[in-house]
Scaffold this active site. Sequence first.
Site: not given
Ligand SMILES: NC(=O)c1ccc[n+]([C@@H]2O[C@H](COP(=O)([O-])OP(=O)(O)OC[C@H]3O[C@@H](n4cnc5c(N)ncnc54)[C@H](O)[C@@H]3O)[C@@H](O)[C@H]2O)c1
Length: 248
Positions: A57, A148, A183, A193
């Site tokens: 974490d 966020y 994703t 939702l």
């Molecule tokens: N998906 C999108 O459309 C999008 C767009 C812009 C930016 N982002 C950014 O990209 C990044 C990844 O997004 P994603 O869509 O892959 O999300 P995701 O939810 O698939 O992945 C996030 C991961 O972070 C892990 N995590 C959460 N809290 C944690 C902690 N305390 N310690 C360790 N790991 C932890 C989760 O278990 C998860 O596996 C994020 O920073 C998000 O803000 C995503």
Amino acid sequence: MRGLSGRIALITGGLGDLGYATAQRLNEEGCKIILADVQPDSMGKASLINAYFIQVDISKEAEVKKACDEIAVRIGNVQILVNTAAYFVFKGVEATEEDWAKINAVNIGGTSLITKHIVPQMRSIGGGSIINFSSVSGFVGQANFATYNATKFAIRGLTKCWAQDLAPDKIRVNTLCPGYVYTSAFIHSCEKLGLDIEEENKRASAMHLLNRQGTVAEVAAAAAFLASDDASFITGSDLLVDGGYLAK
Ligand SMILES: NC(=O)c1ccc[n+]([C@@H]2O[C@H](COP(=O)([O-])OP(=O)(O)OC[C@H]3O[C@@H](n4cnc5c(N)ncnc54)[C@H](O)[C@@H]3O)[C@@H](O)[C@H]2O)c1
């Protein structure tokens, strides 16, 4: 891409969609991969790319320190750190003390703590590259997204400060800012939702000049570029991978 082969790359949020896609791409480029995530690797994703998995974490400094020490002993010093881990709370002015504590602790504090404990490893090997994941949400206001977006603005601030702090150590620090990415989280949130996935995809697509959402591979390619020696004169920057979202 130049200079990636044989490098050790740590990806936080490594089990998530964008983290894992980045790990896959860096693995293809010849990096040795460590996936770090708060969840257990129950699907065995690490073994598919010959990666080392560590459950941590990032908001807990003792856990982070232990994980970084373990990585140094078992794998070696990290040269590439990709901070994708994030906690998602989408709320406006009604956000609670608990919401703020959690999202700040992970997205700002956690990103900072893992960076703090990896930087000495980079220093000891003469440099490195840190890629912090922000978003188009780190540039603009979006209704009911205050929690966020505040953290995604903060990520860009951290990058710019750390780029100054770490330039003398030859550690480059940059922010990657994706637009909307198609994703599993997008699909799950539509299902949760009760929204029509195709309709929502059309709505999200229309926000981008290219009239579609990005793919995880497109974002991963940009992360690999920032990690590589092809980006050797880039630090303190925001790289938009947003299909023209912010150009509108
Ligand atoms: N998906 C999108 O459309 C999008 C767009 C812009 C930016 N982002 C950014 O990209 C990044 C990844 O997004 P994603 O869509 O892959 O999300 P995701 O939810 O698939 O992945 C996030 C991961 O972070 C892990 N995590 C959460 N809290 C944690 C902690 N305390 N310690 C360790 N790991 C932890 C989760 O278990 C998860 O596996 C994020 O920073 C998000 O803000 C995503």
